[in-house]
Structures are given as C-alpha cells and as structure tokens.
Enzyme design. Structure first.
Site, PDB file in Angstrom:
ATOM      1  N   TYR A  60      21.091 -10.097  -1.599  1.00  0.00           N
ATOM      2  CA  TYR A  60      20.069 -10.959  -0.988  1.00  0.00           C
ATOM      3  C   TYR A  60      20.496 -11.256   0.433  1.00  0.00           C
ATOM      4  CZ  TYR A  60      15.783 -12.331  -3.068  1.00  0.00           C
ATOM      5  OH  TYR A  60      14.471 -12.313  -3.465  1.00  0.00           O
ATOM      6  N   GLU A  62      18.209 -12.815   3.203  1.00  0.00           N
ATOM      7  CA  GLU A  62      17.126 -13.376   4.018  1.00  0.00           C
ATOM      8  C   GLU A  62      17.623 -13.706   5.417  1.00  0.00           C
ATOM      9  OE1 GLU A  62      15.512 -16.750   1.985  1.00  0.00           O
ATOM     10  OE2 GLU A  62      14.173 -15.519   0.769  1.00  0.00           O
ATOM     11  N   ASP A 206      -0.514   2.657  15.098  1.00  0.00           N
ATOM     12  CA  ASP A 206      -0.083   2.803  13.701  1.00  0.00           C
ATOM     13  C   ASP A 206       0.125   4.298  13.461  1.00  0.00           C
ATOM     14  OD1 ASP A 206       0.153   3.173  10.988  1.00  0.00           O
ATOM     15  OD2 ASP A 206      -1.500   1.824  10.439  1.00  0.00           O
ATOM     16  N   THR A 232       5.043   3.735   8.563  1.00  0.00           N
ATOM     17  CA  THR A 232       5.677   3.813   7.252  1.00  0.00           C
ATOM     18  C   THR A 232       6.844   4.788   7.398  1.00  0.00           C
ATOM     19  OG1 THR A 232       4.105   5.552   6.677  1.00  0.00           O
ATOM     20  CG2 THR A 232       3.616   3.331   5.884  1.00  0.00           C
ATOM     21  N   LYS A 235       6.318   9.058   4.931  1.00  0.00           N
ATOM     22  CA  LYS A 235       5.347  10.152   5.082  1.00  0.00           C
ATOM     23  C   LYS A 235       6.038  11.296   5.830  1.00  0.00           C
ATOM     24  CE  LYS A 235       1.708   6.766   4.465  1.00  0.00           C
ATOM     25  NZ  LYS A 235       0.571   6.019   5.019  1.00  0.00           N
ATOM     26  N   ARG A 241      10.207   4.841   0.574  1.00  0.00           N
ATOM     27  CA  ARG A 241       8.991   4.061   0.815  1.00  0.00           C
ATOM     28  C   ARG A 241       9.348   2.764   1.506  1.00  0.00           C
ATOM     29  NH1 ARG A 241       4.804   6.406  -2.160  1.00  0.00           N
ATOM     30  NH2 ARG A 241       3.515   4.891  -1.085  1.00  0.00           N
TER      31      ARG A 241
HETATM   32  C1  LIG Z   1      -0.005   4.790   4.756  1.00  0.00           C
HETATM   33  C2  LIG Z   1      -0.591   3.999   5.828  1.00  0.00           C
HETATM   34  C3  LIG Z   1      -0.493   2.598   5.871  1.00  0.00           C
HETATM   35  C4  LIG Z   1      -0.001   1.744   4.715  1.00  0.00           C
HETATM   36  O1  LIG Z   1       1.143   2.068   4.119  1.00  0.00           O
HETATM   37  P1  LIG Z   1       1.507   1.540   2.643  1.00  0.00           P
HETATM   38  O2  LIG Z   1       2.976   1.749   2.641  1.00  0.00           O
HETATM   39  O3  LIG Z   1       0.754   2.409   1.694  1.00  0.00           O
HETATM   40  O4  LIG Z   1       1.114   0.117   2.542  1.00  0.00           O
HETATM   41  C5  LIG Z   1      -0.980   1.928   6.983  1.00  0.00           C
HETATM   42  N1  LIG Z   1      -1.561   2.604   7.984  1.00  0.00           N
HETATM   43  C6  LIG Z   1      -1.718   3.952   7.964  1.00  0.00           C
HETATM   44  C7  LIG Z   1      -2.381   4.622   9.127  1.00  0.00           C
HETATM   45  C8  LIG Z   1      -1.254   4.683   6.887  1.00  0.00           C
HETATM   46  O5  LIG Z   1      -1.425   6.002   6.892  1.00  0.00           O
END
Ligand SMILES: *Cc1c(COP(=O)(O)O)cnc(C)c1O
Length: 423
Positions: A60, A62, A206, A232, A235, A241
């Site tokens: 933990y 925080e 994003d 993220t 991907k 994750r």
């Molecule tokens: C995958 C994705 C997210 C969200 O990711 P999660 O981990 O599934 O919550 C946000 N924005 C875009 C553009 C994404 O492709």
C-alpha cells in the site's frame, strides 16, 4: 515456446485452484491458436507479466514518492520515480503520473484537474470513433461536465479541421480532446493544438491506441502541442493494463491531486512496475521496428481486403487499425465477427460513421495489427489473413467451411510464437 516457463509460473494456481488454472490455460491456448485482430489488444512480454504478478501487489503506498501516507516505502519510491522518469523521457513531457488504474479513470482525472464541474468538454463523438470518456452522454464525463461532440466528415470520414475550429470558436470549450478508438488515419496534433490555443481551451491528446506507434516514430508526436497526454499502457505500448498521464509542468500539481486523493486510493505498484518494464522495452530499436511494422502490416491487410471487395472507411489506414463497412458484403458486423471467431480470427463488430444500424448491432468490423505483429507476422501473412477473412465473410452460414478455416488458422498460428505463452 517451452512449456516449463508458464507451467512453473502457474504451478501455485494449479495446486490451489484447478478451476481458475484450467480457465487461464484455456485462454492461453486460445490466444496462441487464434489470429487476434482486436486493435486495442496485444501480447505483453514475459518480463512484463512477471513484474505485474510480483510481490509488489502486496503493498500500500497512497501518495507520491517522498510524500506517502504509509510507512514501508523503502523501495517503492525508487520504483515509482524510475517509472516516472522513463515515461517522461520516452514521451518528452515535463511531468508523468503513472498511477491511474486504467484509461477511463485517467481521463476523468484530467478533467477533474483542469475543469470545474459543468465546464465544457469537446471530443469526437462515440459513433464516429471517439471514446466514451470524451464527453459522451452515458459516461460520467458527459454527465458531470457539459459536452459538445465533433464528427468526421460525411464524405471522407476524416476529421475536418476547419469544422473542428468553427465548433471550438463557437462553443468555447474548456478542453479539446483528440484521440479515438476507431479512427484509421493520422491525427494532426499540431492543428488541434493551434485550434485549442485560438479558442482558449486546453488540449488533451488521448493517444491510448497509438502511443506505441508514437514512441516508435511511426505516428506524429503530440508532445510539443498538448497540455496533457493520456495513454493506456496495454494497447500498442504493450504493457500491463493501466494508464499514464503526461503533462506540462504547470499542470503537474493539479493532475497529481486529481488522481490522488481526488479519484483513487492506493496505486497498484505491481502494475506500475510492469509499465516500467514495458517502457524500457519500448525505448529499444526492436520496438521502433515493431511500431513501423504494425503500420506496414495494417496497410498490407487493408490493401488485400480492398482488393477482395471490402469497403474500408476512409479507403485505408495510416495506423494500426482498419475499419470495414460490411454493408456491401450483405452481412452485419456481429454476424461477421461471430463467424470469424468460430474460424479463430478475432475482431470487433463496430459502428461506422453515420451508421444506419444500432450500436449494439452495427454495420462495421474493426480490426488491427498490434498482436499479429508482436508474433512476427509480416505483409505476406497479412495477405493470407485477408484471404481467410474473405472466405469467412462469404461463408458466414456454412459451419463446415468456418471450421475448415479454423483448423488452417490454428496450424498457421503455431508457426508464430507469442511472447510469454507455454502452450
Ligand atoms: C482504451 C481507451 C480508453 C480507456 O481505456 P480503459 O483502460 O479501457 O478504461 C480511453 N481512450 C481511448 C482513446 C481508448 O482507446
């Protein structure tokens, strides 16, 4: 591809919980024996999996390095600082927060940091490829903030920057979001930055889907233009994750406060360690080659599909994904995806821009090349995959044909080892 590695790794699970063990092993076999074309998925390295499954899960912590609310941080602070430093170096931003649990809460943190409740978010509409968290109505981001949504052009299906600019100047959003989950073309981040400046808005890039391509130099980089970048980590970046927020120094404090204590409690330091390993891997020449091959493969897949009469949104791709309009093939997305899965080819059914069908049963299919490229497949293999896809889509009702393709696909996949797999 030896069996010992993974069996040893799961030996404890096997002893304690044979039911969970069996399901994990079956999923592992599925991941090995299928052509995985979901553009948001990948195969992480064994090293990433080990860090993510390590004793760090017991902690933990925080707070942030040097400012924790728990004792016992002898090693954790160094760990998190190291991962922050790698993130900053790789993405070229002044500040990194590596604690977000996933992409959706990370976007929420950016809005919480930069916007007052009710202020305006301007993002790409969900049916046009945007993400739920870019202000779509059913998402918290569309409920707690006001939102306006831009769309792609009705003819080209590309972002029309003149219209984005007009909307921004008319609506005066507090933040403009660029990024998508189903947009097969390059983003002009310089243009988005310019529009945001002109409209007096913050600019959030994003890059969840394309961060691996960006660090590989296979897609333009938003770092010079963005107030904040969210990605993220699971991907194209090929980590566990999770998610990260990178930002300018002036937003560092607000972003950190929004993540903790604003939205989260204890960070998952095991995931953060896995992200660190992935970032180290992403800084190599091998990863640069990987990113470029992902794009080359998507182009090859798109070209062969087009050759076989598939209708592609925008006619092709600049990145890792291909969005297919199946209307001309007289089959709906869901049926096609189901038939493909039976043949061991896994893609998403997906809406297409201006889709006449409902989101739960849309007209499109979304596929991508991050996973197959990780397995070492190249352009020739992409053409092979396109031929199988065509065969499946032409025979969605013929179960024998689907099973025949499925057996071929299984044999084919056996020739391309996937990282970290033991079956
Ligand atoms: C995958 C994705 C997210 C969200 O990711 P999660 O981990 O599934 O919550 C946000 N924005 C875009 C553009 C994404 O492709």
């Amino acid at each position: 591809m030896t069996t010992e590695v993974s069996d040893q790794y799961l030996a404890g699970v096997q002893r304690t919980d044979p039911d969970i063990f069996r399901l994990i092993k079956e999923e592992e076999r599925y991941q090995v024996e299928s052509i995985r074309l979901i553009p948001s998925e990948n195969y992480t390295s064994r090293a990433v999996m080990e860090a993510t499954g390590s004793v760090l899960a017991n902690k933990y912590s925080e707070g942030y390095p040097g400012r924790r609310y728990y004792e016992g941080q002898r090693y954790i602070d160094d760990l998190e600082t190291l991962v922050q430093d790698r993130a900053k170096a790789l993405f070229g931003m002044a500040h990194a927060n590596v604690q977000p649990y996933s992409g959706s809460p990370a976007n929420l943190a950016v809005y919480m940091a930069l916007l007052a409740p009710g202020e305006k978010i301007m993002g790409l509409a969900l049916p046009h490829g945007g993400h739920l968290t870019h202000g779509w109505g059913v998402s918290a981001t569309g409920k707690f903030w006001t939102s306006v949504q831009y769309e792609v052009d009705a003819q080209t299906h590309r972002i029309d920057y003149d219209r984005v600019r007009e909307m921004a100047l008319r609506e005066r959003p507090r933040i403009i979001v660029a990024g998508a989950t189903a947009y097969p073309r390059e983003y002009d981040f310089a243009k988005f930055g310019e529009i945001a400046r002109e409209a007096g808005a913050y600019f959030l890039a994003d890059i969840s889907h394309i961060s691996g391509l960006i660090v590989a130099g296979a897609h333009p980089d938003p770092a010079p233009y963005a107030d904040a970048i969210m990605t993220t980590t699971h991907k194209t970046l090929r980590g566990p994750r999770g998610a990260m927020i990178l930002c300018k120094e002036e937003h560092a404090e607000a972003i950190d406060k929004a993540v903790f204590p604003g939205l989260q409690g204890g960070p998952h330091e095991n995931t953060i360690a896995g992200v660190g390993v992935a970032l180290k891997e992403a800084a190599t020449a091998d990863f640069r080659a990987y990113g470029h091959q992902v794009v080359a493969n998507a182009r090859a897949l798109a070209a062969e599909l087009r050759e076989r009469g598939f209708d592609l949104i925008t006619g092709g791709t600049d990145n890792h994904l291909v969005l297919i309009d199946l209307t001309g093939k007289k089959v709906i997305g869901k049926k096609a995806a189901k038939a493909l899965d039976r043949a061991n080819i896994v893609g998403n059914y997906n809406t297409i821009p201006f889709d006449p069908r409902k989101p739960f049963s849309p007209s499109g299919l979304r596929i991508g090349t991050p996973s197959v490229t990780t397995r070492g497949m190249k352009e020739e293999e992409m053409r092979r995959i396109a031929r199988w896809m065509d065969e499946v889509v032409e025979n969605v009702k013929d179960e024998d044909a689907l099973d025949r393709v499925g057996a071929e696909v299984r044999d084919f996949c056996r020739q391309y080892p996937a990282p970290g797999m033991a079956v």
